[in-house]
Design a protein around this motif. Structure first.
Motif, PDB file in Angstrom:
ATOM      1  N   PHE A  18     -14.755  -9.512  42.634  1.00 16.52           N
ATOM      2  CA  PHE A  18     -15.236  -8.225  42.146  1.00 16.52           C
ATOM      3  C   PHE A  18     -15.593  -7.297  43.311  1.00 16.52           C
ATOM      4  O   PHE A  18     -16.184  -7.724  44.301  1.00 16.52           O
ATOM      5  CB  PHE A  18     -16.466  -8.483  41.269  1.00 16.52           C
ATOM      6  N   TYR A  46      -8.547  -2.537  42.425  1.00 13.19           N
ATOM      7  CA  TYR A  46      -9.290  -2.898  43.638  1.00 13.19           C
ATOM      8  C   TYR A  46      -8.417  -2.740  44.884  1.00 13.19           C
ATOM      9  O   TYR A  46      -7.193  -2.726  44.801  1.00 13.19           O
ATOM     10  CB  TYR A  46      -9.791  -4.345  43.537  1.00 13.19           C
ATOM     11  N   MET A  84     -15.371 -13.688  41.187  1.00 16.08           N
ATOM     12  CA  MET A  84     -14.583 -13.395  39.990  1.00 16.08           C
ATOM     13  C   MET A  84     -13.166 -13.941  40.155  1.00 16.08           C
ATOM     14  O   MET A  84     -12.546 -14.390  39.179  1.00 16.08           O
ATOM     15  CB  MET A  84     -14.546 -11.892  39.726  1.00 16.08           C
ATOM     16  N   THR A 168     -13.383   0.717  36.246  1.00 11.63           N
ATOM     17  CA  THR A 168     -12.995  -0.599  36.774  1.00 11.63           C
ATOM     18  C   THR A 168     -14.229  -1.450  37.034  1.00 11.63           C
ATOM     19  O   THR A 168     -14.229  -2.662  36.765  1.00 11.63           O
ATOM     20  CB  THR A 168     -12.165  -0.440  38.056  1.00 11.63           C
ATOM     21  N   TYR A 169     -15.277  -0.827  37.544  1.00 11.21           N
ATOM     22  CA  TYR A 169     -16.546  -1.521  37.796  1.00 11.21           C
ATOM     23  C   TYR A 169     -17.070  -2.127  36.489  1.00 11.21           C
ATOM     24  O   TYR A 169     -17.385  -3.328  36.419  1.00 11.21           O
ATOM     25  CB  TYR A 169     -17.551  -0.539  38.384  1.00 11.21           C
ATOM     26  N   GLY A 172     -14.816  -4.889  35.082  1.00 12.12           N
ATOM     27  CA  GLY A 172     -14.953  -6.147  35.809  1.00 12.12           C
ATOM     28  C   GLY A 172     -16.162  -6.946  35.346  1.00 12.12           C
ATOM     29  O   GLY A 172     -16.084  -8.169  35.154  1.00 12.12           O
ATOM     30  N   LEU A 173     -17.294  -6.268  35.166  1.00 17.53           N
ATOM     31  CA  LEU A 173     -18.493  -6.946  34.677  1.00 17.53           C
ATOM     32  C   LEU A 173     -18.282  -7.471  33.262  1.00 17.53           C
ATOM     33  O   LEU A 173     -18.722  -8.580  32.931  1.00 17.53           O
ATOM     34  CB  LEU A 173     -19.684  -5.990  34.712  1.00 17.53           C
ATOM     35  N   MET A 176     -16.065 -10.675  33.305  1.00 15.28           N
ATOM     36  CA  MET A 176     -16.815 -11.876  33.650  1.00 15.28           C
ATOM     37  C   MET A 176     -17.738 -12.290  32.505  1.00 15.28           C
ATOM     38  O   MET A 176     -17.801 -13.463  32.125  1.00 15.28           O
ATOM     39  CB  MET A 176     -17.609 -11.641  34.928  1.00 15.28           C
TER      40      MET A 176
END
Length: 249
Positions: A18, A46, A84, A168-169, A172-173, A176
């Motif tokens: 991540f 990323y 991640m 995207t942030y 990503g969280l 997960m």
């Protein structure tokens, strides 16, 4: 696509985590490409792929990597996943056990909600939506090093994180948080090595311990006095551990 191929020998695929990118592996590419064909790539959203929006599921990340490997004609490979990326690597090993030779799960775990993390994933999502990303990215990357922002690798790590978009942030969280390998770990067939820094504030001991206990044919290496980015804090030890595992009979 953002991809590095270096060296000759058995193929070794590196999957970053991540807020990161393939540049995070520069010290490993330089060392391990002496004995392996090392392939590192940016995940969508990323590194050099920030024009895309990153997926919101670990399975989609895994599918993206398989697609890229298929495009360059790589069928079988050793696999290293960090953070991640370690979740993605677990998913890949579960989806295609016949393709993953040896597996290194580093600074990661099977519980996507990250129990014991320096702050819950839900809090991170709330903070970034309320206060913006600058502060959140800074303290997140800082938490990955034992020396925090004083670490020589902090600036380059922060630079990668700063390029990641808000969506995207958040994705990503969510990826997960909504993922788990619990109840599936015994299905992993690859000979596996778990690497963990004993100062890791993102993945507490429960995470690598569970991998070590539940995956068959597994070894554990604990790197002393290292945090989440142990591969940068003590690259010589990390690279030697990986080399010894991948070349052992």
């Amino acid at each position: 696509m953002g991809c590095i191929r270096a060296g000759k020998g058995p193929v070794l695929v590196l999957v970053h985590g991540f807020l990161s990118g393939m540049a995070y592996w520069s010290k490993q590419i330089e060392s391990l490409s002496k004995n392996f064909e090392v392939i590192a790539m940016d995940l969508p959203g990323y590194g050099g792929e920030t024009q895309q929006i990153g997926p919101d599921s670990i399975a989609d990340f895994a599918a993206n990597i398989f697609e890229k490997l298929d495009c360059i004609g790589v069928k079988n490979f050793h696999l290293i996943g960090h953070s991640m990326g370690g979740m993605i690597a677990q998913e890949m090993a579960l989806q295609a056990p016949n393709r993953v030779n040896r597996l290194v799960l580093y600074g990661t775990g099977p519980i996507g909600k990250l129990p014991g993390r320096f702050e819950p994933l839900e809090d991170s999502m709330t903070k970034v939506q309320q206060n913006g990303m600058i502060e959140a990215k800074h303290y997140t990357v800082e938490s990955w090093f034992k020396k925090g922002s004083a670490d020589l690798n902090f600036a380059s790590g922060l630079n990668l994180a700063e390029k990641v978009s808000l969506q995207t942030y958040i994705n990503g969280l969510q990826a997960m948080s909504n993922w788990s390998a619990m109840g599936r770990l015994e299905q992993i067939q690859s000979q596996t090595l778990i690497i963990w820094g004993d100062r890791d504030r993102s993945y507490i001991w429960l995470q690598p311990y569970t991998l070590w206990q539940e995956i068959k044919n597994t070894n554990l290496a604990v790197m002393p006095d290292c945090s989440h980015n142990a591969h940068l804090e003590n690259e010589l030890l990390f690279n030697q551990i990986v080399f010894d595992f991948l070349t052992s009979r």
